[in-house]
Write a protein that holds these residues in place. Structure first.
Motif, mmCIF file in Angstrom:
data_model
loop_
_atom_site.group_PDB
_atom_site.id
_atom_site.type_symbol
_atom_site.label_atom_id
_atom_site.label_comp_id
_atom_site.label_asym_id
_atom_site.label_seq_id
_atom_site.Cartn_x
_atom_site.Cartn_y
_atom_site.Cartn_z
ATOM 1 N N ALA A 144 0.880 -1.169 -0.022
ATOM 2 C CA ALA A 144 -0.177 0.080 -0.346
ATOM 3 C C ALA A 144 1.311 1.630 -0.055
ATOM 4 O O ALA A 144 1.920 0.691 1.012
ATOM 5 C CB ALA A 144 -1.018 0.196 1.388
ATOM 6 N N GLU A 145 0.359 2.275 -0.495
ATOM 7 C CA GLU A 145 0.587 3.922 -0.392
ATOM 8 C C GLU A 145 0.098 4.346 0.489
ATOM 9 O O GLU A 145 -0.716 3.972 1.844
ATOM 10 C CB GLU A 145 0.691 5.086 -1.977
ATOM 11 N N PRO A 146 0.889 4.890 1.926
ATOM 12 C CA PRO A 146 1.309 5.275 2.607
ATOM 13 C C PRO A 146 -0.023 5.934 3.112
ATOM 14 O O PRO A 146 -1.064 6.022 3.916
ATOM 15 C CB PRO A 146 2.259 6.064 3.098
ATOM 16 N N SER A 147 0.123 6.415 1.845
ATOM 17 C CA SER A 147 -1.805 7.235 2.220
ATOM 18 C C SER A 147 -3.345 6.689 2.366
ATOM 19 O O SER A 147 -3.783 6.972 2.441
ATOM 20 C CB SER A 147 -1.866 8.828 1.148
ATOM 21 N N HIS A 148 -2.353 5.195 1.700
ATOM 22 C CA HIS A 148 -3.768 4.132 1.723
ATOM 23 C C HIS A 148 -3.734 3.697 2.184
ATOM 24 O O HIS A 148 -4.882 2.611 2.097
ATOM 25 C CB HIS A 148 -3.970 4.763 -0.164
ATOM 26 N N ARG A 149 -3.089 3.049 3.340
ATOM 27 C CA ARG A 149 -3.167 1.621 3.565
ATOM 28 C C ARG A 149 -4.741 1.297 4.380
ATOM 29 O O ARG A 149 -4.694 0.301 4.506
ATOM 30 C CB ARG A 149 -1.543 2.092 4.993
ATOM 31 N N PHE A 156 -9.054 -6.831 3.403
ATOM 32 C CA PHE A 156 -8.906 -7.507 4.199
ATOM 33 C C PHE A 156 -9.902 -8.155 4.906
ATOM 34 O O PHE A 156 -10.641 -8.945 4.849
ATOM 35 C CB PHE A 156 -7.990 -7.595 5.787
ATOM 36 N N TYR A 157 -10.996 -7.434 5.556
ATOM 37 C CA TYR A 157 -12.192 -7.798 6.184
ATOM 38 C C TYR A 157 -13.462 -7.365 5.141
ATOM 39 O O TYR A 157 -14.705 -8.623 5.476
ATOM 40 C CB TYR A 157 -12.327 -7.456 7.752
ATOM 41 N N ILE A 158 -13.416 -6.592 4.126
ATOM 42 C CA ILE A 158 -14.551 -7.262 2.739
ATOM 43 C C ILE A 158 -14.614 -8.620 2.820
ATOM 44 O O ILE A 158 -15.681 -9.851 2.629
ATOM 45 C CB ILE A 158 -14.067 -6.365 1.708
ATOM 46 N N PRO A 293 -15.226 2.188 3.393
ATOM 47 C CA PRO A 293 -15.353 3.712 4.207
ATOM 48 C C PRO A 293 -14.699 4.034 5.300
ATOM 49 O O PRO A 293 -14.437 5.120 5.431
ATOM 50 C CB PRO A 293 -16.875 4.010 4.412
ATOM 51 N N MET A 294 -14.346 2.850 6.464
ATOM 52 C CA MET A 294 -14.344 3.457 7.336
ATOM 53 C C MET A 294 -12.462 3.683 7.024
ATOM 54 O O MET A 294 -11.807 3.661 8.205
ATOM 55 C CB MET A 294 -14.357 1.674 8.530
ATOM 56 N N GLY A 295 -11.962 2.490 6.392
ATOM 57 C CA GLY A 295 -10.417 2.782 6.335
ATOM 58 C C GLY A 295 -9.694 4.307 5.341
ATOM 59 O O GLY A 295 -9.005 4.082 5.812
ATOM 60 N N TRP A 296 -11.227 4.376 4.223
ATOM 61 C CA TRP A 296 -10.943 6.496 3.455
ATOM 62 C C TRP A 296 -11.146 6.799 5.022
ATOM 63 O O TRP A 296 -10.179 8.258 4.983
ATOM 64 C CB TRP A 296 -12.134 6.553 3.110
ATOM 65 N N LEU A 297 -11.671 7.236 6.291
ATOM 66 C CA LEU A 297 -11.870 7.464 7.230
ATOM 67 C C LEU A 297 -10.403 7.258 7.936
ATOM 68 O O LEU A 297 -9.966 8.644 7.947
ATOM 69 C CB LEU A 297 -13.030 7.347 8.693
ATOM 70 N N ALA A 298 -10.201 6.489 8.727
ATOM 71 C CA ALA A 298 -8.881 6.600 9.116
ATOM 72 C C ALA A 298 -7.936 7.251 8.005
ATOM 73 O O ALA A 298 -6.142 7.897 8.982
ATOM 74 C CB ALA A 298 -9.209 4.944 9.312
ATOM 75 N N ASP A 299 -7.839 6.699 6.882
ATOM 76 C CA ASP A 299 -7.247 7.315 6.329
ATOM 77 C C ASP A 299 -6.586 8.853 5.784
ATOM 78 O O ASP A 299 -5.789 9.754 5.665
ATOM 79 C CB ASP A 299 -6.683 6.864 4.758
ATOM 80 N N ARG A 300 -8.579 9.301 6.121
ATOM 81 C CA ARG A 300 -8.020 10.978 6.025
ATOM 82 C C ARG A 300 -7.960 11.743 7.045
ATOM 83 O O ARG A 300 -7.575 12.972 8.245
ATOM 84 C CB ARG A 300 -9.312 11.251 5.666
ATOM 85 N N TYR A 301 -9.151 11.121 8.974
ATOM 86 C CA TYR A 301 -8.775 11.822 9.996
ATOM 87 C C TYR A 301 -7.217 10.992 10.905
ATOM 88 O O TYR A 301 -7.807 11.605 12.445
ATOM 89 C CB TYR A 301 -10.292 11.799 10.906
ATOM 90 N N GLY A 302 -7.543 10.061 10.808
ATOM 91 C CA GLY A 302 -6.443 9.448 12.298
ATOM 92 C C GLY A 302 -7.199 7.768 12.032
ATOM 93 O O GLY A 302 -8.093 7.628 12.246
ATOM 94 N N THR A 347 -12.261 -3.370 12.444
ATOM 95 C CA THR A 347 -11.505 -3.989 11.271
ATOM 96 C C THR A 347 -11.021 -3.590 10.116
ATOM 97 O O THR A 347 -9.855 -4.109 9.235
ATOM 98 C CB THR A 347 -12.677 -5.366 11.064
ATOM 99 N N ALA A 348 -11.827 -2.411 9.502
ATOM 100 C CA ALA A 348 -11.017 -1.745 8.744
ATOM 101 C C ALA A 348 -9.470 -1.418 8.643
ATOM 102 O O ALA A 348 -8.650 -1.785 7.145
ATOM 103 C CB ALA A 348 -12.190 -0.870 8.740
ATOM 104 N N ILE A 349 -9.363 -1.214 9.917
ATOM 105 C CA ILE A 349 -7.814 -0.957 9.899
ATOM 106 C C ILE A 349 -6.843 -1.471 10.730
ATOM 107 O O ILE A 349 -5.803 -1.441 10.717
ATOM 108 C CB ILE A 349 -7.535 0.612 10.755
ATOM 109 N N ALA A 350 -7.023 -2.572 11.278
ATOM 110 C CA ALA A 350 -6.510 -3.845 11.497
ATOM 111 C C ALA A 350 -5.137 -4.217 11.505
ATOM 112 O O ALA A 350 -4.327 -4.064 11.979
ATOM 113 C CB ALA A 350 -7.264 -4.894 12.383
#
Length: 421
Positions: A144-149, A156-158, A293-302, A347-350
Motif C-alpha cells: 500500500a501507499e502510506p496515504s492509502h494503507r 482484508f475484512y471485506i 468507508p471506515m478505511g477511508w476515514l482512518a486515512d483521512r482523519y487518523g 476491522t477496516a484498519i487492523a
C-alpha cells in the motif's frame, strides 16, 4: 511525484487476489461454529446433547491454541521465505482440513476415531489461520501507499465479511430447505466440502501474486535475526502490548457477534435458527459495506480517534444489546447490526495498524505470534464462556475488555500516512 488521493488507483486485481484467499480461510473457520449445533452429536456421543456441544466448542477452542504456533512458524516463514509462499501454504492447510471434516465418519460408525480426526483437522486449520492473518496483513500493508494503507487494509475484512456472509446464508438456506434430521445427517457436511472447492479457487488466484518490495529488500536482515520472538519483546515491547491490547476487544467482538451469539440465541434464549441466520446475514452485509468507508476515514482523519470511539461505544452498549437477544427477527437485527456496525471501526484498519507497529523483518512473526496468542486466549474460549456464564454475565466481560482496550488505545501513536519502517 507524490501519489495523491486524486491520482492513485487501487490495484483492485491484486487486492482481490490477496483477499480472496483470506476469504476461504475465514469461510472454513466460520462454518464450524455456524453448523456446530447440527454435527455435535454426529461426531461426539449422542447421549448428552449439551456435553456433545460443549465438546465441539472445546475442539474449537483447542484449535485456537495452535494459532500462536502457526502465527510464529508461518510468520517467521513469511519473513524469510516470502509473504506469497506463506499465503499459499496457509490456504492449502485450511481447505484440506475442511474437506477432512466434511468427510468425517460419525461416532456411531468408528467411535472415538471420529472426534480424534476432527481435532487433528482443526489443529491444522488453527495453525493455518494463525499464519494467514499475519501474512495477509503484512502483504496488504507492504503493497500500500502510506496515504492509502487504511483503504488497502479494508479489503482484508471485506473478504472476511464476505466469507462469513456465505457461511451464514448457507446456514439460512440449508436450515430452511432441510429438516433437523437431514441437517444432522448430511446437511452440515455440504459447506465443509464447498470449502475444499473454494480452497482450489483461492490457490489459483494467489499463484500469480508478486512478492512485496519491502520483503525483498529486508530478506537478508530477517534471515540474520537470532531469537526473533525475543527480539520483539526486547526491542518492541510497546508494540507487543498495544497489539495485545486492541486485539483483546477485537477478538471478543468478532466471536461474540459472528460465532458465539448464534448457538447462544438458539439454545439459551430460544430464538428461531432461521431468524438468527437471517439477522446475521443482513448485519454481515452491513459489515462488508462499511469496511472501505471506515478505511477511508482512518486515512483521512487518523486511526486513533476512530478506534477510541469504537472501544468506548462497545463498553457502553454491549450489555444493553445483550438483553435484546430474544426470539423475534427485529430484536436480532438490532443486536447484530449495531454490534457489527461498530466493529468495522477497528476491522477496516487492523491489518494496517498492526503492520505499522513492527519493522519489515519482524512483521510476519510479530503480528503472527502476539495477535494470535491474544485471539487464542480470548476468542477461542468465547463460545465456552458464553455457554458457561449465566445470563448476561459474558457481556459484562466484554464491556470490561472494552474499557481496557480504550486505555491501551490512548497509548498508540498516530500512524496515518506514515511510511512503514
Amino acid at each position: 511525484m507524490a501519489v495523491t488521493s486524486q491520482t492513485h488507483r487501487l490495484p483492485v486485481r491484486k487486492l482481490v487476489a490477496a483477499s480472496a484467499g483470506n476469504a476461504v480461510e475465514w469461510y472454513d473457520w466460520g462454518i464450524y461454529t455456524a453448523f456446530s449445533i447440527y454435527f455435535a452429536t454426529q461426531i461426539f456421543p449422542k447421549g448428552n446433547e449439551t456435553a456433545a456441544l460443549l465438546s465441539t466448542f472445546a475442539t474449537f477452542a483447542l484449535a485456537f491454541f495452535f494459532r500462536p504456533l502457526g502465527g510464529y512458524l508461518l510468520g517467521r516463514f513469511a519473513d524469510v521465505r516470502g509473504r506469497r509462499t506463506a499465503m499459499l501454504l496457509t490456504i492449502a492447510l485450511m481447505s484440506g482440513g475442511s474437506v477432512v471434516i466434511g468427510l468425517l465418519p460419525t461416532f456411531d460408525q468408528v467411535g472415538w476415531l471420529s472426534p480424534t480426526l476432527l481435532v487433528l483437522a482443526r489443529v491444522a486449520q488453527g495453525m493455518a489461520l494463525g499464519g494467514e492473518v499475519s501474512n495477509a496483513s503484512a502483504y496488504l500493508g507492504e503493497i500500500a501507499e502510506p496515504s492509502h494503507r487504511g483503504r488497502y487494509s479494508s479489503f482484508f475484512y471485506i473478504s472476511t465479511g464476505a466469507a462469513v456472509l456465505v457461511a451464514s446464508l448457507l446456514g439460512f438456506f440449508l436450515s430452511r430447505g432441510l429438516d433437523a434430521a437431514a441437517m444432522a445427517s448430511y446437511g452440515w457436511r455440504v459447506p465443509f466440502l464447498i470449502g475444499g472447492v473454494l480452497g482450489l479457487v483461492g490457490l489459483w488466484l494467489r499463484r500469480a501474486l508478486p512478492e512485496t518490495e519491502q520483503f525483498e529488500e529486508n530478506r537478508e536482515k530477517a534471515e540474520s535475526l537470532k531469537n526473533p520472538l525475543l527480539t520483539t519483546l526486547r526491542e518492541h515491547p510497546r508494540a507487543v502490548g498495544q497489539v495485545v491490547g486492541f486485539t483483546l476487544l477485537s477478538t471478543l467482538c468478532f466471536y461474540t457477534f459472528f460465532s458465539a451469539l448464534t448457538p447462544f440465541a438458539v439454545k439459551t434464549r430460544g430464538a428461531n435458527d432461521v431468524d438468527v441466520f437471517l439477522a446475521l446475514s443482513v448485519a454481515t452485509g452491513l459489515f462488508i459495506a462499511l469496511q472501505y468507508p471506515m478505511g477511508w476515514l482512518a486515512d483521512r482523519y487518523g486511526r486513533k480517534p476512530q478506534i477510541l470511539v469504537w472501544s468506548a461505544a462497545t463498553a457502553v452498549l454491549v450489555v444493553p444489546l445483550s438483553t435484546l437477544v430474544q426470539p423475534g427477527l427485529g430484536n436480532l437485527l438490532v443486536v447484530f447490526c449495531v454490534g457489527l456496525g461498530l466493529y468495522t471501526a477497528i476491522t477496516a484498519i487492523a491489518p494496517a495498524l498492526m503492520s505499522e507497529l513492527f519493522p519489515t523483518e519482524l512483521r510476519g512473526l510479530g503480528i503472527g505470534a502476539w495477535y494470535n496468542l491474544t485471539v487464542a486466549l480470548f476468542g477461542g474460549t468465547a463460545p465456552l464462556v458464553i455457554q458457561a456464564l449465566p445470563g448476561t454475565t459474558f457481556f459484562w466481560y466484554v464491556a470490561v475488555a472494552a474499557v481496557i482496550t480504550f486505555l491501551v488505545i490512548l497509548t498508540l501513536p498516530e500512524t496515518r500516512g506514515v511510511p512503514l519502517s
